[in-house]
Design a protein around this motif. Structure first.
Motif, PDB file in Angstrom:
ATOM      1  N   SER A  23      46.187  47.061  24.513  1.00 55.14           N
ATOM      2  CA  SER A  23      46.177  47.271  22.890  1.00 55.14           C
ATOM      3  C   SER A  23      45.574  48.995  22.601  1.00 55.14           C
ATOM      4  N   VAL A  24      44.690  49.198  23.644  1.00 59.17           N
ATOM      5  CA  VAL A  24      44.309  50.795  23.504  1.00 59.17           C
ATOM      6  C   VAL A  24      45.347  51.581  23.816  1.00 59.17           C
ATOM      7  N   CYS A  25      46.146  51.254  24.885  1.00 60.53           N
ATOM      8  CA  CYS A  25      47.308  52.237  25.065  1.00 60.53           C
ATOM      9  C   CYS A  25      48.155  52.407  23.727  1.00 60.53           C
ATOM     10  N   VAL A  26      48.361  51.605  22.710  1.00 55.28           N
ATOM     11  CA  VAL A  26      49.095  51.416  21.338  1.00 55.28           C
ATOM     12  C   VAL A  26      48.414  52.556  20.723  1.00 55.28           C
ATOM     13  N   ASP A  27      47.132  52.387  20.560  1.00 53.42           N
ATOM     14  CA  ASP A  27      46.150  53.131  19.857  1.00 53.42           C
ATOM     15  C   ASP A  27      46.374  54.453  20.295  1.00 53.42           C
ATOM     16  N   VAL A  28      46.254  54.999  21.475  1.00 56.92           N
ATOM     17  CA  VAL A  28      46.261  56.187  21.831  1.00 56.92           C
ATOM     18  C   VAL A  28      47.618  56.878  21.761  1.00 56.92           C
ATOM     19  N   ARG A  29      48.765  56.335  21.980  1.00 59.34           N
ATOM     20  CA  ARG A  29      49.904  56.641  21.480  1.00 59.34           C
ATOM     21  C   ARG A  29      49.967  57.011  20.006  1.00 59.34           C
ATOM     22  N   ALA A  30      49.357  56.225  19.093  1.00 66.82           N
ATOM     23  CA  ALA A  30      49.196  56.685  17.741  1.00 66.82           C
ATOM     24  C   ALA A  30      48.295  57.624  17.537  1.00 66.82           C
ATOM     25  N   GLY A  31      47.542  58.384  18.516  1.00 66.92           N
ATOM     26  CA  GLY A  31      46.750  59.314  18.096  1.00 66.92           C
ATOM     27  C   GLY A  31      45.231  58.896  17.676  1.00 66.92           C
ATOM     28  N   ARG A  32      45.021  57.716  17.866  1.00 64.42           N
ATOM     29  CA  ARG A  32      43.576  57.159  17.925  1.00 64.42           C
ATOM     30  C   ARG A  32      42.691  56.769  19.062  1.00 64.42           C
ATOM     31  N   TYR A  33      41.661  57.301  19.108  1.00 65.58           N
ATOM     32  CA  TYR A  33      40.829  57.121  20.288  1.00 65.58           C
ATOM     33  C   TYR A  33      39.403  56.158  19.995  1.00 65.58           C
ATOM     34  N   ARG A  34      39.261  55.690  18.823  1.00 67.98           N
ATOM     35  CA  ARG A  34      38.001  55.017  18.880  1.00 67.98           C
ATOM     36  C   ARG A  34      37.897  53.768  19.829  1.00 67.98           C
ATOM     37  N   TYR A  35      38.943  52.941  19.832  1.00 67.34           N
ATOM     38  CA  TYR A  35      38.884  51.863  20.406  1.00 67.34           C
ATOM     39  C   TYR A  35      38.907  52.230  22.284  1.00 67.34           C
ATOM     40  N   LEU A  57      44.977  55.253  30.652  1.00 70.12           N
ATOM     41  CA  LEU A  57      44.972  55.822  29.142  1.00 70.12           C
ATOM     42  C   LEU A  57      45.255  57.297  29.331  1.00 70.12           C
ATOM     43  N   ALA A  58      45.002  58.080  30.315  1.00 72.03           N
ATOM     44  CA  ALA A  58      45.181  59.357  30.606  1.00 72.03           C
ATOM     45  C   ALA A  58      46.792  59.655  30.551  1.00 72.03           C
ATOM     46  N   SER A  59      47.502  58.877  31.386  1.00 74.24           N
ATOM     47  CA  SER A  59      48.884  58.997  31.303  1.00 74.24           C
ATOM     48  C   SER A  59      49.530  58.856  29.899  1.00 74.24           C
ATOM     49  N   GLU A  60      48.766  58.180  29.038  1.00 73.07           N
ATOM     50  CA  GLU A  60      49.608  57.949  27.781  1.00 73.07           C
ATOM     51  C   GLU A  60      48.914  59.109  26.749  1.00 73.07           C
ATOM     52  N   ALA A  61      47.716  59.875  27.078  1.00 71.21           N
ATOM     53  CA  ALA A  61      47.256  61.066  26.465  1.00 71.21           C
ATOM     54  C   ALA A  61      47.728  62.226  27.047  1.00 71.21           C
ATOM     55  N   ALA A  62      48.334  62.508  28.021  1.00 69.32           N
ATOM     56  CA  ALA A  62      48.405  63.813  28.757  1.00 69.32           C
ATOM     57  C   ALA A  62      49.365  64.807  27.781  1.00 69.32           C
ATOM     58  N   GLY A  63      50.250  64.223  27.141  1.00 66.37           N
ATOM     59  CA  GLY A  63      51.146  65.168  26.484  1.00 66.37           C
ATOM     60  C   GLY A  63      50.652  65.304  25.248  1.00 66.37           C
ATOM     61  N   THR A  64      49.271  65.105  24.899  1.00 67.90           N
ATOM     62  CA  THR A  64      49.146  65.418  23.287  1.00 67.90           C
ATOM     63  C   THR A  64      47.720  65.930  23.407  1.00 67.90           C
ATOM     64  N   ASP A  65      47.074  66.508  22.379  1.00 73.72           N
ATOM     65  CA  ASP A  65      45.896  67.005  22.313  1.00 73.72           C
ATOM     66  C   ASP A  65      44.872  65.973  21.720  1.00 73.72           C
TER      67      ASP A  65
END
Length: 318
Positions: A23-35, A57-65
């Protein structure tokens, strides 16, 4: 935690049955980090889950800021750990691609790891992240006594990880990978280190599978009888010992250890122990990992081939 039953398709997502992580992977892809903060904060005393969740989660977030935004908002042990994880992934990708920014990204990653370690001094995960980068400079501390090949490597850094968490799974795998031939090591050194580390571990530890990881890594299809190596007594004995001693412990895991189960299932099939492999596939349920199958061809095809050898169902044509 028991895996779900296989229902005719493979689930390749690395979160497997960790529903919170998925579920958190979906949030991270959407640009949300609270969860993400909450999902990591609850793992402060469970380093195995903390390592796995932060890596996925880092793999999901590595291409974003996203992690930079998160860190600017709140400097917690979780946001600094995620910055370290993402920074290391970026540095390693740049180094492997021979990107001109590689040195700069490595310096950023080292700074990020140090900051995360300072904020959570009992957490081995930032040190494990730093261990990932050891192969960039071929750190050459002398090996301890007890290894036939005495391979130099990042032994001091690894020892610090062990001082925080003696059986840290990712730390052992990162350290072993330093000795792989594709990273500048040798087949004999990798086997030596894998045997040394696995023999130190409790009989019911997943670290007993390290020799099987080294064996897959050394696989060379051009060698005579390459596929028969797993049938040799030493490898068959190692595989069956893990089946007897480690597999029963999997029921007590919080989440299905898909990758470790995959290495064990693969080794059992290659050793012609199909009966035992069936039980491992049952423990995996529908969850699948690219390794070790991708070392032998298309991972889905290789996994299906192994399941068929055990008389188990496989996905039908798409």
């Amino acid at each position: 935690m028991a895996a779900e039953l296989f229902e005719g398709h493979y689930v390749w997502h690395p979160a497997a049955d960790d529903r919170v992580l998925a579920s958190v992977c979906v949030d991270v892809r959407a640009g949300r980090y609270r969860y993400a903060q909450e999902a990591l904060a609850e793992t402060r005393s469970d380093f195995g889950v903390r390592a796995h969740r932060s890596l996925v989660l880092a793999s999901e977030a590595a291409g974003t800021d996203l992690v930079e935004q998160w860190l600017a908002e709140e400097a917690t042990p979780e946001s600094t750990l995620m910055w370290a994880r993402v920074a290391v992934q970026r540095a390693m990708r740049a180094a492997d691609a021979r990107d001109e920014r590689a040195e700069t990204l490595e310096r950023i990653a080292l700074t990020a790891c140090d900051r995360a370690a300072a904020l959570a001094p009992d957490d081995p995960t930032p040190w494990v992240a730093k261990l990932t980068m050891a192969r960039l400079h071929r750190l050459r501390d002398p090996a301890p006594q007890g290894l036939l090949t005495s391979p130099p490597g990042p032994w001091r850094l690894f020892s610090h990880v062990l001082s925080l968490d003696p059986w840290n799974r990712e730390g052992h795998h990162r350290f072993l990978s330093f000795f792989f031939t594709r990273h500048g090591g040798s087949v004999n050194a990798a086997w030596d280190v894998a045997a040394f580390l696995s023999q130190r571990a409790p009989a019911d530890s997943a670290l007993r599978l390290l020799p099987l990881v080294a064996l897959v890594e050394s696989y060379n299809p051009t060698q005579l009888l390459a596929d028969r190596v797993w049938e040799q007594p030493q490898w068959r004995s190692t595989t069956l010992a893990a089946y007897r001693n480690w597999l029963p412990a999997v029921a007590g895991y919080r989440f299905t250890p898909v990758l470790d189960l995959a290495y064990l299932a693969h080794a059992l099939v290659m050793a012609q122990c199909e009966f035992e492999a069936r039980a491992v596939f049952a423990a995996m349920g529908p969850y699948a990992s690219r390794m070790p199958w991708s070392a032998f061809g298309d991972p889905a095809e290789q996994l299906s081939r192994a399941r068929r050898a055990c008389g188990l169902p496989v996905p039908g044509p798409a």
